[in-house]
Design a protein around this motif. Structure first.
Motif, PDB file in Angstrom:
ATOM      1  N   VAL A 491       1.277  -1.025  -0.020  1.00 34.02           N
ATOM      2  CA  VAL A 491       0.312   0.183   0.161  1.00 34.02           C
ATOM      3  C   VAL A 491       1.164   1.176   0.318  1.00 34.02           C
ATOM      4  N   GLU A 492       0.464   2.401  -0.678  1.00 33.46           N
ATOM      5  CA  GLU A 492       1.020   3.261  -0.773  1.00 33.46           C
ATOM      6  C   GLU A 492       0.528   4.533   0.548  1.00 33.46           C
ATOM      7  N   ILE A 493       1.703   4.774   1.029  1.00 32.67           N
ATOM      8  CA  ILE A 493       1.712   6.077   2.092  1.00 32.67           C
ATOM      9  C   ILE A 493       2.160   6.994   1.563  1.00 32.67           C
ATOM     10  N   GLU A 494       1.251   8.089   2.448  1.00 37.41           N
ATOM     11  CA  GLU A 494       2.088   9.750   2.350  1.00 37.41           C
ATOM     12  C   GLU A 494       3.631   9.574   2.458  1.00 37.41           C
ATOM     13  N   SER A 495       3.731  10.568   1.587  1.00 39.59           N
ATOM     14  CA  SER A 495       5.509  11.471   1.695  1.00 39.59           C
ATOM     15  C   SER A 495       5.233  12.974   2.604  1.00 39.59           C
ATOM     16  N   THR A 496       4.093  13.100   3.081  1.00 36.63           N
ATOM     17  CA  THR A 496       4.075  14.340   3.394  1.00 36.63           C
ATOM     18  C   THR A 496       4.265  14.214   5.155  1.00 36.63           C
ATOM     19  N   VAL A 497       5.343  13.971   5.193  1.00 41.82           N
ATOM     20  CA  VAL A 497       5.503  14.133   7.781  1.00 41.82           C
ATOM     21  C   VAL A 497       6.525  14.457   7.634  1.00 41.82           C
ATOM     22  N   ALA A 498       7.264  14.372   8.275  1.00 41.07           N
ATOM     23  CA  ALA A 498       8.087  15.169   9.405  1.00 41.07           C
ATOM     24  C   ALA A 498       9.345  14.333   9.150  1.00 41.07           C
ATOM     25  N   HIS A 499      10.433  15.227   9.367  1.00 38.31           N
ATOM     26  CA  HIS A 499      11.774  14.773   9.251  1.00 38.31           C
ATOM     27  C   HIS A 499      12.922  15.422   9.823  1.00 38.31           C
ATOM     28  N   VAL A 500      13.543  14.811  10.211  1.00 41.41           N
ATOM     29  CA  VAL A 500      13.985  15.184  10.971  1.00 41.41           C
ATOM     30  C   VAL A 500      16.043  15.386  10.595  1.00 41.41           C
ATOM     31  N   ASP A 501      16.055  16.197  11.864  1.00 42.35           N
ATOM     32  CA  ASP A 501      17.769  16.439  10.716  1.00 42.35           C
ATOM     33  C   ASP A 501      18.501  16.584  11.920  1.00 42.35           C
ATOM     34  N   PRO A 502      19.581  15.661  11.758  1.00 40.08           N
ATOM     35  CA  PRO A 502      19.800  15.143  12.846  1.00 40.08           C
ATOM     36  C   PRO A 502      21.150  15.339  13.270  1.00 40.08           C
ATOM     37  N   ILE A 553      13.236  19.956  13.410  1.00 39.67           N
ATOM     38  CA  ILE A 553      12.256  18.857  12.653  1.00 39.67           C
ATOM     39  C   ILE A 553      11.586  20.184  10.764  1.00 39.67           C
ATOM     40  N   THR A 554      11.636  19.671  10.145  1.00 39.39           N
ATOM     41  CA  THR A 554      10.209  20.525   8.855  1.00 39.39           C
ATOM     42  C   THR A 554       9.022  19.195   8.268  1.00 39.39           C
ATOM     43  N   MET A 555       8.091  20.281   8.287  1.00 34.83           N
ATOM     44  CA  MET A 555       7.412  19.416   7.807  1.00 34.83           C
ATOM     45  C   MET A 555       7.252  19.430   6.086  1.00 34.83           C
ATOM     46  N   LEU A 556       7.602  18.490   5.560  1.00 34.66           N
ATOM     47  CA  LEU A 556       8.056  18.058   4.298  1.00 34.66           C
ATOM     48  C   LEU A 556       6.467  18.371   3.804  1.00 34.66           C
ATOM     49  N   HIS A 557       6.242  19.092   2.493  1.00 34.00           N
ATOM     50  CA  HIS A 557       4.926  19.556   1.764  1.00 34.00           C
ATOM     51  C   HIS A 557       4.585  20.864   2.572  1.00 34.00           C
ATOM     52  N   SER A 558       5.056  21.309   3.818  1.00 36.92           N
ATOM     53  CA  SER A 558       4.516  22.069   4.583  1.00 36.92           C
ATOM     54  C   SER A 558       5.377  23.153   5.466  1.00 36.92           C
ATOM     55  N   THR A 559       6.789  23.352   4.149  1.00 34.39           N
ATOM     56  CA  THR A 559       7.748  23.555   4.893  1.00 34.39           C
ATOM     57  C   THR A 559       7.370  25.292   5.687  1.00 34.39           C
TER      58      THR A 559
END
Lengths: 582, 436
Positions: A491-502, A553-559
């Motif tokens: 199943v496909e999942i959304e890519s509009t997720v949180a991304h952490v810059d380590p 934290i960057t919100m992908l698609h809502s930067t």
């Protein structure tokens, strides 16, 4: 922000028939949009969602070499998936699409101010164009699906769903909190349609479930822990005595937790006489060849029913809904019992015998001279118990007369309400509830069996009050939703997720506690440990990003960049208008 | 996907309304091939023509369109629109179906739905999709979101001037096209043939067909629809004026043994209330009254919507059967007596517009289809199912299933649910327990 191609944006403004164009000057919006930076094509069209509108987008992507698409139409709730697919077919990444809501947010709410509405529409489109210029492609991700389904609830809906999925070839884990399967139905003496007992209806189903090689049954047990995401859930099942606990992995879940028959304390002297019972309690009394008064075991000569007990009460939380099954159940019980008693009376608000075969029963009851008397909701019947005698007094609105009746047995058609642990179930599976207390479907019209939590279905009364034969159809439908997922295998999942810059993460754990979905944990393989997002669990809500003190934290698609560009476009239109390419 | 028991793993779905589309999708999503046969030029069924839906007032076409595209684009679904099932022979796992594909005179593989042809076409025909209140051309699409987005020439009205042929850039017009019969092999058949509305002319006392301002609920739906013949302006058909006093009459052709419609149609109370609410939305100062027998607001959120109609929208509800409707020859207003059975008063009322809310009946020619397939029907003409608890969607013919209104009236969510359930049964029959 790395390598950037020059944005080439196409703007498509939808008339939505007269829905938008009746208020907003869509031609003007399209014309203004053509002047915004990076816009290389702009037009208006009758229905963007129609095949012709979709084709227009694909054609213009090719013709103008568009690399961003803005559609100004309705709420993205319905059509964002449509347009994302269209831009994909046109060769663009689906995240390079932006939708503006000119219908719910503009034309429908400013119907009487066409000028101002048009201005607002232009502002919103300008903002969307600014954001579109900064949109970035995101990868399309899929996850695999564990080919097993968890079913919660072993009533008629849960049993039916279990059998269907197992007969289709997939494994099922069925959990029932009571010591035996069969839910309410097994206790009932008269089912509709037909005149079988609940045992006769559900007995064969239970036998098949128990002996099915692909179904594992846990009775006297509850799901106490639940974690994971669509296709990959883990449920913890604990026996009620606490002695055993097991974890099972499943790809889909069907919640069929049913209802509780409302105990109408405070209504119509319920509890003051053993001869005042609920419809459910009547159903559980021995077969009716032999209807005896609970108080002294004497035969019942006069029986009365009152409808809508705890149902249809405006302003009373959890009791505003119609319980759907009771009108027919009362008509049937009254018709059945009429031959064994001298008088049978039904007090009602409306007779809702809506289904196939229901009117026949209703007519049969009337032909057998069951008395139907209508009362007004504002003037409910009064029931008192004097020296063990039940006295009913009410105003019959059709005869405009005050009437009185002394039944040997009074049956209250009490509401279907959610089971006591409904809130627990809601929290466990992240389900929301509607005013009736039952779970919300994904869409009340077109997606009545799926929920807002991907991979979790609802069936039977868990969704809303209904009767047993309707619950069975629900169950098969929900089973189809589960098997569709299992048969695909991924199943496909959304890519509009949180991304952490380590590099920026300070290991403070703020995001771990802030996340409402349990999607963030600490990656202990790094030193110091940093926050790690399980993307399949992330809903992209942004709570973590808002809370992060290190802006890691960057919100992908809502930067931030994308959002601030919209604010800028609104507040400083001169900077972002005028047609010159920056 | 192969297994020995079934000779064909394909499914035939007959009827492309909301139930049939759902059945097709839920079968196709499990990896099986589906033929979806629809007799109209587009899928979408009744729902495509509705304005708003109860109890959330969602715009019907808006929520339906994604479904239409999903069906049309699904790799496992083959759409056969403007087509009719001629015969079905064989048994579970091995049916042979003959389908008549009526000539559209437009090639589906070439038409892009641009509409140049319709703009050029000189022939105007009353539009059945708008309940004949508006006009379409002799070359037409049923509605803007028609799926597939392909024009159809209505051979009955076309004058063969061939102007469409000259203007079509893609050479899609083909006057030599012939009806053809295609033969399909399927393992399971799902019937989702929908319903027809009761012909309100059977109640002469209500004046439909004589009094211009007595309209049906479907006509009302089209009149308030932004894509309808009046662009959503609710007007009287007699003089084009705004109605100020609108009455809705419930149970027209339902719960009436004398008219052969003994059962409740399940949907009319709610669509009646919804339309009454919409009337108030259009004209907030209009007087809107619903004349009913019982209000049957039984589904999720229905009772709450009914309550809202009374309190928030100020719709008046009167329990009572209306008498003969008389038209005032001067004003074309409508007058009748009705007994308000709650107060016992006889009311003498006048309305500017009356909307009749007809009940549902078995689909046109359902009896013939049932006879052809050897299916049992109930006394009221719907397909009989085997067992309400054990086999609610199965007919007496193994491998032939029903959903939607084929076995009785249903609203949209109940039809969708039945569509999914029929898909489940179909795939169980085809898979014989194999998980693929």
């Amino acid at each position: 922000m790395g390598e950037k191609e020059q944005p080439r944006i196409g703007v498509f403004v939808c008339h939505c028939g007269h829905n938008i164009a009746g208020t907003v000057d869509v031609e003007r919006v399209a014309k203004e949009a053509s002047k915004f930076p990076n816009v290389v094509f702009s037009t208006d069209e009758m229905f963007m969602c129609a095949d012709s509108g979709q084709e227009l987008i694909r054609t213009k992507i090719k013709e103008f070499g568009l690399n961003r698409v803005v559609v100004a139409s309705c709420s993205p709730r319905m059509h964002e998936p449509t347009f994302r697919r269209v831009v994909e077919e046109g060769g663009l990444n689906r995240y390079l699409f932006e939708q503006v809501n000119l219908r719910e947010h503009v034309s429908w709410c400013h119907m009487h101010q066409p000028e101002a509405a048009t201005e607002k529409a232009i502002d919103l489109v300008r903002m969307a164009v600014a954001r579109a210029a900064r949109l970035e492609s995101l990868p399309i991700k899929t996850v695999s699906v564990i080919p097993r389904t968890l079913i919660v609830g072993g009533g008629i809906a849960g049993l039916r769903a279990a059998l269907d999925i197992a007969d289709r070839g997939f494994e099922v884990v069925l959990v029932e909190k009571a010591p035996r399967l069969g839910g309410h139905v097994i206790k009932w003496t008269h089912m509709f349609p037909g005149d079988r007992t609940g045992e006769q209806v559900i007995g064969p189903m239970i036998e098949r479930v128990m002996s099915h090689p692909r179904i594992t049954v846990y009775t006297d047990s509850k799901v106490v822990g639940f974690d994971g995401y669509i296709g990959n859930f883990e449920a913890t099942i604990r026996s009620n005595d606490g002695k055993s606990e097991e974890k099972v992995e499943v790809g889909a879940v069907i919640v069929a937790t049913g209802f509780k028959a409302f105990k109408p304390k405070g209504y119509y002297a319920y509890g003051e006489s053993p001869n005042i019972v609920t419809l459910e309690e009547l159903q559980e009394m021995p077969r009716r060849d032999d209807l005896l008064r609970p108080s002294d075991g004497k035969p019942v000569k006069r029986i009365a029913f009152i409808g809508c007990v705890g149902s249809r009460e405006p302003g009373v939380k959890g009791h505003e809904h119609c319980s759907r099954y009771c009108c027919l159940a009362v008509a049937k019980a009254a018709a059945d019992l009429r031959d064994r008693v001298e008088e049978a009376l039904v007090l009602y608000q409306d007779v809702r015998t809506y289904g196939r075969g229901h009117e026949e029963i209703h007519r049969l009851a009337r032909e057998k001279r069951v008395i139907f008397s209508k009362f007004e909701p504002s003037e409910k019947p009064r029931v008192t118990v004097e020296k063990g005698k039940i006295i009913m007094e009410w105003h019959d609105v059709l005869a405009d007369d005050n009437l009185r009746f002394e039944p040997d047995l009074l049956v209250l058609a009490s509401a279907m309400v959610p089971p006591d642990d409904v809130e627990e179930t809601a929290n466990l599976f992240s389900l929301t509830r509607s005013g009736d207390g039952f779970f919300n479907p994904e869409h009340i019209k077109l997606a009545p069996l799926t929920t807002h939590t991907a991979g979790i279905m609802i069936a039977g009364v868990a969704q809303a009050a209904k009767n047993a034969s309707e619950s069975v159809v629900d169950a098969s439908g929900a089973a189809a939703k589960a098997t569709s997922l299992l048969a695909k295998g991924e199943v496909e999942i959304e890519s509009t997720v949180a991304h952490v810059d380590p590099e920026l993460c300070s290991s403070c754990h703020t995001c771990v506690t802030a996340c409402p979905y349990g999607a963030i944990s600490m990656d202990n393989s790094r030193d110091p440990p940093v926050a790690l997002v399980t993307e399949a669990k992330c809903h992209g809500c942004g709570t973590c990003a808002a809370g992060c003190p290190s802006a890691a934290i960057t919100m992908l698609h809502s930067t931030d960049d994308q959002i601030l560009s919209m604010v800028e476009a609104l507040l400083m239109p001169a900077m972002t208008s005028g047609g010159e390419v920056q | 996907m192969s297994n020995g028991a079934a000779r064909s793993n394909n499914v035939l779905v007959v009827g492309g309304g909301v139930a049939g589309m759902q059945a097709a999708l839920d079968v196709a999503n499990q990896g099986y091939k589906v033929y979806l046969v629809e007799k109209a030029p587009s899928i979408g069924g009744r729902m495509a023509a509705l304005d708003k839906t109860f109890p959330t007032l969602d715009c019907s076409a808006c929520i339906l369109t994604p479904r239409l595209s999903e069906v049309a684009r699904h790799p496992n679904i083959e759409l056969l629109t403007y087509s009719e099932v001629q015969s079905v022979e064989g048994s579970l796992g091995d049916f042979t179906v003959r389908v008549l594909r009526k000539a559209r005179y437009v090639r589906e593989d070439r038409c892009s739905g641009c509409g140049d042809c319709a703009r050029e076409c000189p022939v105007e025909v009353p539009n059945e999709f708008d309940e004949f209140l508006g006009f379409r051309k002799a070359i037409y699409v049923m509605f803007p979101q028609s799926t597939p987005n392909v024009y159809t020439i209505d051979a009955e009205h076309c004058i063969r001037c061939k102007r469409c042929e000259r203007v079509c850039e893609r050479g899609a017009i083909d006057f030599d096209m012939q009806d053809e019969i295609v033969e399909l092999k399927v393992g399971v058949v799902v019937l989702s043939v929908g319903y027809k509305l009761f012909d309100v002319r059977q109640y002469p006392r209500l004046g439909y067909g004589h009094h211009r301002n007595v309209i049906t609920a479907m006509e009302f739906e089209r009149l308030i629809n932004a894509a309808g013949p009046t662009k959503g302006h609710l007007i009287r058909l007699s003089d084009g004026r705004m109605p100020k006093r609108i009455g809705f009459i419930q149970c027209v052709g339902a719960r009436d043994v004398k008219k052969g419609v003994p059962n409740c149609s399940r949907v009319c109370c709610m669509y009646g209330i919804k339309n009454a609410v919409m009337a108030r939305e259009h004209y907030p100062d209009a007087e809107v009254t619903v004349y009913y027998a019982d209000i049957r607001a039984f589904g999720k959120g229905f009772e709450e919507f009914y309550e809202m109609a009374k309190t928030r929208f100020g719709v008046k509800f009167i329990k009572g059967r209306v008498g003969e409707i008389v038209e005032d020859p001067e004003t074309a207003n409508l007058q009748f007596y009705v007994e308000d059975t709650l107060s016992g008063e006889i009311l003498d009322v006048e309305h500017d517009m009356i909307v009749l809310c007809p009940g549902l009946q078995p689909a046109e020619d359902l009896d013939k289809l049932a006879e052809m397939l050897g299916l049992e029907t109930s006394t009221d003409g719907y397909i009989e199912t085997r067992d309400a608890f054990a086999a609610p969607l199965e007919t007496n013919h193994p491998g032939i299933l029903v959903c939607g209104c084929a076995d009785g009236p249903k609203d949209i969510p109940d039809s969708v649910t039945a569509g999914s359930a029929a898909a489940m049964k179909a795939t169980i029959l085809l898979s014989s327990g194999g998980a693929k």
